[in-house]
Each structure stands twice: as C-alpha cells, then as structure tokens.
Design a protein around this motif. Sequence first.
Motif, PDB file in Angstrom:
ATOM      1  N   CYS A  15       0.723  -1.595   0.185  1.00 55.87           N
ATOM      2  CA  CYS A  15       0.301   0.148  -0.072  1.00 55.87           C
ATOM      3  C   CYS A  15       0.978   1.382  -0.054  1.00 55.87           C
ATOM      4  O   CYS A  15       0.408   2.065  -1.047  1.00 55.87           O
ATOM      5  CB  CYS A  15      -1.070  -0.184   1.369  1.00 55.87           C
ATOM      6  N   ASP A  25      -3.972   2.153  -9.656  1.00 55.37           N
ATOM      7  CA  ASP A  25      -5.017   1.012  -9.093  1.00 55.37           C
ATOM      8  C   ASP A  25      -4.731   0.093  -8.459  1.00 55.37           C
ATOM      9  O   ASP A  25      -4.848  -1.168  -7.722  1.00 55.37           O
ATOM     10  CB  ASP A  25      -5.061   0.823 -10.917  1.00 55.37           C
ATOM     11  N   CYS A  28      -5.283   0.653  -4.905  1.00 51.85           N
ATOM     12  CA  CYS A  28      -7.208  -0.203  -5.093  1.00 51.85           C
ATOM     13  C   CYS A  28      -7.123  -1.156  -5.029  1.00 51.85           C
ATOM     14  O   CYS A  28      -8.531  -1.710  -4.313  1.00 51.85           O
ATOM     15  CB  CYS A  28      -7.942   0.577  -5.857  1.00 51.85           C
ATOM     16  N   VAL A  31      -7.448  -2.712  -0.701  1.00 49.92           N
ATOM     17  CA  VAL A  31      -8.247  -2.312   0.017  1.00 49.92           C
ATOM     18  C   VAL A  31      -9.468  -3.130  -0.593  1.00 49.92           C
ATOM     19  O   VAL A  31     -10.136  -3.593  -1.631  1.00 49.92           O
ATOM     20  CB  VAL A  31      -8.520  -1.339  -0.144  1.00 49.92           C
ATOM     21  N   THR A  32     -10.118  -3.019   0.871  1.00 50.07           N
ATOM     22  CA  THR A  32     -11.199  -4.131   0.895  1.00 50.07           C
ATOM     23  C   THR A  32     -12.843  -2.945  -0.364  1.00 50.07           C
ATOM     24  O   THR A  32     -12.692  -2.314  -0.292  1.00 50.07           O
ATOM     25  CB  THR A  32     -12.364  -4.655   1.243  1.00 50.07           C
ATOM     26  N   PRO A  33     -13.186  -3.636  -0.737  1.00 47.32           N
ATOM     27  CA  PRO A  33     -13.955  -2.750  -2.178  1.00 47.32           C
ATOM     28  C   PRO A  33     -15.633  -1.381  -0.936  1.00 47.32           C
ATOM     29  O   PRO A  33     -15.882  -1.076  -1.486  1.00 47.32           O
ATOM     30  CB  PRO A  33     -14.862  -4.590  -2.112  1.00 47.32           C
ATOM     31  N   SER A  35     -13.716  -0.462   2.037  1.00 46.73           N
ATOM     32  CA  SER A  35     -12.300   0.124   2.828  1.00 46.73           C
ATOM     33  C   SER A  35     -13.482   1.734   3.368  1.00 46.73           C
ATOM     34  O   SER A  35     -14.083   2.094   2.945  1.00 46.73           O
ATOM     35  CB  SER A  35     -11.533   0.007   2.490  1.00 46.73           C
ATOM     36  N   ARG A  55     -13.201   1.917  -2.582  1.00 45.75           N
ATOM     37  CA  ARG A  55     -12.707   1.644  -2.969  1.00 45.75           C
ATOM     38  C   ARG A  55     -12.763   3.338  -4.117  1.00 45.75           C
ATOM     39  O   ARG A  55     -11.970   3.874  -4.495  1.00 45.75           O
ATOM     40  CB  ARG A  55     -12.509   0.650  -4.384  1.00 45.75           C
ATOM     41  N   ASP A  56     -13.696   3.980  -4.486  1.00 46.69           N
ATOM     42  CA  ASP A  56     -14.500   5.126  -5.221  1.00 46.69           C
ATOM     43  C   ASP A  56     -13.510   6.183  -3.794  1.00 46.69           C
ATOM     44  O   ASP A  56     -12.734   7.195  -4.230  1.00 46.69           O
ATOM     45  CB  ASP A  56     -15.536   5.487  -5.195  1.00 46.69           C
ATOM     46  N   VAL A  58     -11.277   6.206  -1.859  1.00 44.91           N
ATOM     47  CA  VAL A  58      -9.346   5.696  -1.946  1.00 44.91           C
ATOM     48  C   VAL A  58      -9.607   7.127  -2.619  1.00 44.91           C
ATOM     49  O   VAL A  58      -8.432   7.795  -2.862  1.00 44.91           O
ATOM     50  CB  VAL A  58      -9.605   4.529  -2.042  1.00 44.91           C
ATOM     51  N   ARG A  59     -10.255   6.922  -4.192  1.00 43.57           N
ATOM     52  CA  ARG A  59      -9.769   7.548  -5.702  1.00 43.57           C
ATOM     53  C   ARG A  59     -10.290   9.331  -5.464  1.00 43.57           C
ATOM     54  O   ARG A  59      -9.124   9.586  -5.155  1.00 43.57           O
ATOM     55  CB  ARG A  59     -10.215   7.323  -6.764  1.00 43.57           C
ATOM     56  N   ARG A 119      -6.953  -7.702   2.482  1.00 44.35           N
ATOM     57  CA  ARG A 119      -6.718  -6.110   2.377  1.00 44.35           C
ATOM     58  C   ARG A 119      -6.951  -5.345   3.449  1.00 44.35           C
ATOM     59  O   ARG A 119      -7.205  -5.730   4.671  1.00 44.35           O
ATOM     60  CB  ARG A 119      -7.980  -5.967   1.215  1.00 44.35           C
TER      61      ARG A 119
END
Length: 123
Positions: A15, A25, A28, A31-33, A35, A55-56, A58-59, A119
């Motif tokens: 990470c 990418d 992401c 990480v868990t969906p 997270s 994940r969105d 995180v982005r 994750r």
Amino acid sequence: MHSSRGELLHLVRGCCAAFAASALDALCALVTPDSEFEAPGLPDFMPWASAHHGRDGVRRFVAALDAHLIFHAFEPARFLVDEEAASAVVAGKAVCTSRAPRRRYDNQWVHLFEVAAGRVARF
C-alpha cells in the motif's frame, strides 16, 4: 484466521509503495471494496480531511491530496505489526509542497492499517 506478520508487512508495504508511486489502481486492489479511509484534520485547512468509503472513496482521497499537495518524498520508516489484531502501524515522513500557497514542508506521520480478508479494510 489471522494473517501472519509477513503477510501483513507485505500488504502494508505494498500500500505504501503504491501510494508513493501514484499507482492508484494497485492501491485500490489492496483495499477491501467497503474500505474506510479516515483522514483527521480540519477540512477548511486540509480539504482531504474526512471519511472516505470504498475504493471510490480511496480514489477521491488521493485526488484531493493531489489537488492540494505536490509530494517530493513519501518515506515509511517503521512498521509495527499486531498479528492478533490483524493490523499494522506505520510511521514515516513525507516532504510536500502545498499548491496554494506554495509552501514546502516535512510531515511526520503515523498511519494505522486494519486488515480483513487479506486486504486493508480501514486506514
């Protein structure tokens, strides 16, 4: 089943490396969906300071950092692993320049990574 010390270190180092390389990418994928990334602070001073989900999230967190900071260095230095809690604490340093106003600074940081199903589930 708990992750081994080696598995936790590998995941958390991955990470940190993905973040340092701006490999979103790859980050992401680690990480868990569902997270949860929480960045403490005052949102008026640090616009990325809030809770970021999935994940969105995180982005969006990384995009907010990139919109406000230029990273010159991101250096994890110490990794403390708790196998029973499936977590790791990482301490390090970042060297950044804020985009406005243009100020360079060193940031000593500590992050807690909590792991589930191999994750990162919480940061």
